[in-house]
Design a protein around this motif. Structure first.
Motif, short mmCIF file in Angstrom:
data_model
loop_
_atom_site.label_atom_id
_atom_site.label_comp_id
_atom_site.label_asym_id
_atom_site.label_seq_id
_atom_site.Cartn_x
_atom_site.Cartn_y
_atom_site.Cartn_z
N ASN A 151 0.85 -1.20 0.00
CA ASN A 151 0.00 0.00 0.00
C ASN A 151 0.89 1.25 0.00
O ASN A 151 1.98 1.24 0.58
CB ASN A 151 -0.92 -0.01 1.22
N TRP A 152 0.40 2.27 -0.73
CA TRP A 152 1.19 3.51 -0.83
C TRP A 152 1.20 4.27 0.49
O TRP A 152 0.21 4.30 1.22
CB TRP A 152 0.61 4.42 -1.90
N CYS A 194 5.86 2.45 -1.83
CA CYS A 194 4.94 1.34 -1.51
C CYS A 194 5.45 0.66 -0.24
O CYS A 194 5.92 -0.49 -0.25
CB CYS A 194 4.88 0.36 -2.68
N TYR A 228 2.10 -5.82 -5.52
CA TYR A 228 2.73 -4.51 -5.41
C TYR A 228 1.66 -3.44 -5.62
O TYR A 228 0.60 -3.68 -6.22
CB TYR A 228 3.85 -4.36 -6.44
N CYS A 229 1.94 -2.26 -5.11
CA CYS A 229 0.97 -1.17 -5.22
C CYS A 229 0.69 -0.83 -6.68
O CYS A 229 1.59 -0.87 -7.53
CB CYS A 229 1.50 0.08 -4.51
#
Length: 924
Positions: free
Chosen positions: A281-282, A303, A314-315
Motif C-alpha cells: 500500500n502507498w 509502496c 505490489y501497489c
C-alpha cells in the motif's frame, strides 16, 4: 578228466593235469556280474586260450556238464585252441541259494600246462521298491536364500540312480552352476532366484523300474521394502494453518509370492503454517519539490505502508507525480508557457470536458450519500426490497439486519451461538399500517434466544433452534424411510404433483435404538433398523459350543463426545457389547457418516470411550496399523475390530473446502388456529439415524414430509446459512412479518453435535376455502451451495395424497444368525480362502483379491491375519449387506483367474429367500 555227469557234481577236479610243455590258459573273457530281471534267466560266458576244457563252478559246486554250451575255435595268429563256454542261471536257482554271500559263479580252464580260474561273478535278483525312504518337502525361501531338497530313493538292486525334475523338465546341474545334485541325491540351490519357484520331483530308476517322489512346491518370496520418502508437498493452505504430506511405496522391492508387506506408515502428514500474503500500500505523498527551471515540481511516494510481503501484490499506480508550478506564467525556451500550450489546445479542451463530467458524478454521489444518511437517521434498520411476489398484493418485502457484535465466525462449541449476528428477517409489510412500524422496532424479536419459540403479535412464531425431542425405540420399524449408505431415497411414481411424500405412520417412537441377539459359532449380523448401523460377526469368531448375547445400540441423546476446536462429530455414537468379550476373528462394525470423503480436506479419526468415560483415539483412517482397519465409503465407515465398546467418528477439517453433508427436509402441519399453517425446515446430518430422529419427532407433532429431502454441501468456510420462503401466492397466503428469511451463524450449523437444526415459518390463509399451498424453500450457504425445494401440497389431511417410497427393508430382520446372514455361501467362501491364502508364484494371492475389491491401503493389517482372504470377504459382506452384488465379486475372481467356482450362478433364492419372501408379501 573226472566225470561231471549224473549227480557227481561234488567230485573235485584236479588242480593241474600233466601234459606236454605249453602255456597256461589265458582268459579272453571272464563272467560279469549279472542281475535277474523278473523271471528271465541270465547267461554267463567264459572264453580262454589255450583251453582244452572250461567248466563253471557256482557257489563252490561244479555245474553239470549238460548245462554247459561249448564252442571251440582256432586262433589264426597263434594257432592255439580257443574255447568259449555259456551257462544259464535262473531266478529259482538264485532264490534257492542261502549262503553267507551272494550267489556266485566262476569258470575254470584247463590246458596241457595246468588250470586257470576266472574272477567270481555275482548273480543277484534285481528289484526296486515303490516307496521313497524320504520324499522332498516343499519350502518357502527368501530370495537369495539357500534351498536344500532331500531325497532318499527306494531300496533296490542295483541301487537306483536319482534325477531331479522341475515342473516336469529334467534339471542339468552342468548347465547351471547355482544348482548341485551330486551330494547324496539331494538338490542344492545355493542362491534362490525368483525363477527357482516351482514344483520339484525326485526320480529314481534302475534296470527294473522308475519311481517318482511326491512333488515339492518351492516358493521363492520377496519381502516388501519401502522406497525413499518423497519430498514434502507444499503446504495446502495458501494462508494460515494447513498440512504437508510425503509418501513412500512398498515397491523397493514390492512384496511377491506371499512375502511380508512393509511395516510402518506409507504416508506422513505434518501441520504447516503459511504466511499470509500482504498486499503493498502507498504511503502518503511527499511535499511538492521546489519549482524546477522547466517550470515543474515533483512529489513522490513509496509502496511501504505496508510493503508487499509473502507474495503480496505490489501497489498499483504511479510512484511519482509532476505538474506545472507557475500556472502557465513560466517561460520555456524563451517563449511564454501559454504559447507552448496553445499547440495542444484541442487536448486541453478534452481534459476540461472530462473534468466537468467527473465533478458532476462526484456531486451526485455526495447527494445520494446525504439522502441515505438522512433516511438512516429516521430508522434503526436499513431497508431493501427482496421479494417481488408481494408487490401485487399491496405489500413490500424488506430485509432487516441487526448490527454485528463481535466475531460470529469463531468456532467455540462451548459458547451458545449468537443468533442475532447477520440474521435476516423478511416479510410482507403494509406500509400504511402503524402497527407494522412498531413491529419493525420490536427489540424482543431479535433477542439471541436459541431452542425456544418467540411469539410476536399473537401467533407469530420464530424458531431458530431445536426444541426438546422425545426419545424413541426402533426395534420394529417397517422400513419406510431411507437408511444405509444410500444418498437417494429411491424412485417414486405418484399421481398429480404430490411426489416424494414420506409415509411416517410406521415410525416407532420408543426411547431406545437397540438390537440384541444370541450368536454362536456360525456368526451372524445385527442391524439397528433404519439407522445404517450394523455389526457383522464372522463365522468362527465365537468358539464352538458357545453362545454369546451381543447387543448393538445407537445413542439417541446428545453424544458424550466433545470435539475439540473445529473437530466435528460425523456420525452417531455406537455401542456394541458386552465389552468384556473378545473375538478370535475381527468383526465388522458399520457406522454412517456425513463427510464428503476427501483426504486433502478431512482427517478422520476413530475414537473409543474408556471405562472412565473419556474418549481416546483408536486410529486415523489414513493411518497404517495392524490393530484395526477402517474402510471409508462415501456414506459409511466399515471398521474391523477385535474388541467391543463405544465408538464414534470424529472429523478434523484441514482446509476450508471440507464439506459436511446436510440433509434438508421440509415438514408441515396445521396450527391450532385453523387459518395458520406451519412449515418446519430441518438441516440435519446426512445419516439415516439423524433423519429417523427428525421423522419420529415430527410424527409426534403431526407433521408431514412435503418434499423429497435434498442434500446440501455445507463447507467449513465460516459463512452462515440462510433459509428463505419464496413465491407465496399473494392473494391466497401471507407470511407472518419478518419471517420470510432466517439466517443461522456458521458455528451453530457446523458444531451442532448431531442436534438437527430447524427453522419454523408460519403462514396464514386469507380464507378457510384455501386448501392448496405452493411455494419454494431456498436453503443456501452464503458464497456456497444452494438447494431449492418446491412445495405443492394440500393442507387438509384427507385430501393429501401420501405416497410411500421404500428403502432397503432391514426392520423385520434386525438380527440374522448363521448362513442366512451372509451373501456368500459358506462352501464358496471356503474355496475362495483356500485358493487365495496359498502363496502363488504368479502373485495371484489375497493381495490381488484385496486390490480387485478396491482395498489398496494398509494391507499389512490383513497380512497379520490367519486367513487374510476371510477378513477381506468379511469386509465385502459389510459393504454389500443390502445389494449383495455377487456378480461383481464373481467378475473380480474371474479376472484374477484363480477360482473355478461361479458365484454368479448362485440363485438369489438360495441366498436370501427369507428376505425376498417378506418383500413380496409387502408388495416390494
Amino acid at each position: 578228466f573226472p566225470s561231471l555227469s549224473g549227480n557227481d557234481n561234488s567230485e573235485a577236479l584236479p588242480e593241474s593235469i600233466p601234459s606236454a610243455p605249453g602255456t597256461l590258459p589265458h582268459f579272453m573273457e571272464e563272467p560279469d556280474d549279472a542281475y535277474i530281471i523278473k523271471s528271465n534267466p541270465i547267461v554267463l560266458r567264459c572264453k580262454a586260450m589255450p583251453a582244452m576244457q572250461i567248466f563253471f563252478k557256482c557257489n563252490g559246486e561244479w555245474v553239470h556238464q549238460n548245462e554247459h554250451v561249448s564252442e571251440e575255435s582256432m586262433d589264426e595268429t597263434t594257432g592255439l585252441k580257443v574255447r568259449e563256454v555259456f551257462i544259464n542261471v535262473t531266478r529259482q536257482q538264485v532264490e534257492d541259494f542261502h549262503g553267507p554271500e551272494d550267489y556266485w559263479c566262476q569258470c575254470v580252464a584247463w590246458s596241457h600246462l595246468g588250470t586257470s580260474k576266472s574272477r567270481k561273478a555275482s548273480v543277484r535278483i534285481a528289484y526296486l521298491r515303490k516307496n521313497f525312504e524320504q520324499d522332498p518337502q516343499g519350502k518357502e525361501v527368501p530370495i537369495e536364500g539357500m534351498i536344500v531338497l532331500h531325497c532318499r530313493p527306494p531300496e533296490g538292486v542295483p541301487a537306483a540312480e536319482v534325477e531331479w525334475l522341475k515342473n516336469e523338465e529334467p534339471i542339468d546341474s552342468n548347465l547351471d552352476e547355482n544348482i548341485d545334485t551330486r551330494a547324496d541325491h539331494n538338490l542344492i540351490i545355493r542362491q534362490a532366484r525368483l525363477s527357482d519357484s516351482g514344483n520339484y520331483t525326485c526320480m529314481a530308476a534302475n534296470i527294473v523300474a522308475k519311481r517318482r517322489s511326491m512333488s515339492a512346491t518351492v516358493v521363492v518370496y520377496v519381502n516388501g521394502g519401502w522406497s525413499s520418502w518423497t519430498e514434502w508437498s507444499n503446504c495446502n493452505a495458501r494462508c494460515g494453518r494447513g498440512w504437508q504430506k510425503r509418501s513412500r511405496t512398498c515397491t523397493n522391492p514390492a512384496p511377491l509370492n506371499g512375502g511380508a508387506f512393509c511395516e510402518g506408515m506409507s504416508v506422513q502428514k505434518i501441520t504447516c503454517t503459511s504466511l499470509c500474503p500482504v498486499d503493498g500500500n502507498w504511503e502518503v505523498w511527499s511535499e511538492w519539490s521546489v519549482c524546477s527551471p522547466e517550470c515543474e515540481h515533483l512529489r513522490v511516494r513509496e509502496c511501504i505502508a505496508p510493503p508487499p510481503r509473502n507474495g503480496g501484490k505490489y501497489c498499483e499506480g504511479l510512484s511519482q507525480e509532476s505538474e506545472n508550478c507557475t500556472e502557465g506564467l513560466c517561460i520555456q525556451d524563451k517563449k511564454p508557457l501559454h504559447e507552448i500550450k496553445s499547440q495542444n489546445i484541442e487536448t486541453a479542451s478534452d481534459i476540461a470536458l472530462y473534468s466537468g463530467l467527473g465533478a458532476a458524478v462526484i456531486a451526485v454521489a455526495v447527494l445520494v450519500v446525504g439522502v441515505t444518511l438522512y433516511r438512516r437517521s429516521q430508522s434503526e434498520y436499513g431497508v431493501d426490497v427482496i421479494d417481488s411476489s408481494a408487490l401485487t398484493g399491496g405489500f413490500q418485502t424488506f430485509n432487516f439486519k441487526t448490527v454485528r457484535q463481535g466475531n460470529s465466525l469463531l468456532l467455540n462449541p462451548s459458547m451458545q451461538p449468537d443468533l442475532t449476528v447477520s440474521r435476516t428477517y423478511s416479510g410482507p409489510i403494509c406500509l400504511q399500517d402503524p402497527m407494522d412500524k412498531e413491529l419493525m422496532t420490536e427489540s424482543s424479536l431479535f433477542n439471541p434466544l436459541s431452542d425456544i419459540k418467540v411469539k410476536v403479535q399473537s401467533s407469530f412464531m420464530v424458531s431458530l433452534g431445536v426444541t426438546e425431542r422425545a426419545e424413541y425405540h426402533a426395534k420394529a420399524h417397517s422400513g419406510t424411510f431411507p437408511h444405509g449408505n444410500n444418498r437417494a431415497f429411491g424412485t417414486i411414481q405418484a399421481r398429480n404433483k404430490a411426489t416424494y411424500i414420506q409415509n411416517l405412520s410406521s415410525i416407532s417412537t420408543r426411547s431406545e435404538l437397540k438390537t440384541t441377539a444370541i450368536f454362536g459359532h456360525l456368526g451372524g449380523r445385527l442391524v439397528v433398523p433404519n439407522t445404517g448401523v450394523s455389526l457383522l460377526i464372522p463365522h468362527g469368531a465365537i468358539p464352538e459350543e458357545s453362545s454369546w448375547e451381543i447387543y448393538l445400540a445407537v445413542t439417541q441423546k446428545e453424544s458424550s463426545v466433545q470435539p475439540e476446536g473445529t473437530d466435528v462429530l460425523l456420525g452417531p455414537e455406537v455401542t456394541c457389547g458386552p465389552s468384556d468379550l473378545s473375538v478370535s476373528t475381527p468383526f465388522a462394525l458399520t457406522i454412517p457418516h456425513c463427510a464428503e470423503v476427501n483426504s486433502e480436506h478431512w482427517n478422520i479419526h476413530l475414537k473409543k470411550r474408556t471405562q472412565q468415560g473419556k474418549w481416546e483415539e483408536v486410529m486415523s483412517v489414513e493411518e497404517e496399523t495392524t490393530s484395526c482397519y477402517c474402510l471409508l465409503d462415501p456414506y459409511a465407515c466399515h471398521i474391523l475390530l477385535n474388541s467391543f465398546g463405544t465408538y464414534a467418528l470424529i472429523g478434523e477439517p484441514i482446509s476450508d473446502c471440507a464439506v459436511r453433508q446436510l440433509k434438508v427436509a421440509v415438514f408441515g402441519c396445521l396450527s391450532c388456529n385453523s387459518l395458520d399453517y406451519n412449515l418446519r425446515v430441518y438441516c440435519m446430518d446426512n445419516t439415516p439415524c439423524a433423519f429417523q430422529e427428525v421423522v419420529s419427532d415430527e410424527r409426534l407433532q403431526g407433521g408431514q414430509l412435503l418434499e423429497e429431502p435434498k442434500l446440501l454441501h455445507f463447507q467449513g468456510n465460516t459463512f452462515s446459512l440462510q433459509i428463505s420462503v419464496l413465491d407465496i401466492p399473494p392473494f391466497l397466503w401471507r407470511i407472518k412479518p419478518f419471517t420470510a428469511c432466517q439466517e443461522v451463524p456458521f458455528s451453530r450449523v457446523w458444531c451442532s453435535s448431531q442436534k438437527p437444526l430447524h427453522c419454523a415459518f408460519s403462514l396464514e390463509r386469507y380464507t378457510p376455502a384455501t386448501t392448496q399451498l405452493s411455494c419454494k424453500i431456498c436453503v443456501r450457504q452464503v458464497k456456497g451451495h444452494e438447494q431449492i425445494l418446491q412445495i405443492q401440497t394440500s393442507i387438509l389431511e384427507n385430501e393429501r395424497e401420501t405416497i410411500t417410497f421404500f428403502a432397503h427393508d432391514d426392520s423385520n430382520f434386525p438380527a440374522q444368525m448363521g448362513p442366512k446372514a451372509f451373501k456368500i455361501p459358506y462352501s464358496i467362501r471356503q474355496r475362495i480362502c483356500a485358493t487365495f491364502d496359498t502363496p502363488n508364484a504368479k502373485g495371484k494371492d489375497w493381495q490381488m483379491l484385496a486390490q480387485k475389491n478396491s482395498i489398496n491401503r494398509n494391507l499389512s493389517y490383513f497380512a497379520t491375519q490367519s486367513s487374510p482372504s476371510a477378513v477381506i470377504l468379511d469386509l465385502w459382506e459389510a459393504r454389500h449387506q443390502h445389494d449383495g452384488d455377487l456378480d461383481s465379486l464373481a467378475c473380480a475372481l474371474e479376472e484374477i483367474g484363480r477360482t473355478h467356482c461361479k458365484i454368479s450362478d448362485i440363485t438369489e433364492t438360495e441366498i436370501e429367500e427369507p428376505d425376498f419372501n417378506y418383500s413380496r408379501q409387502n408388495g416390494l
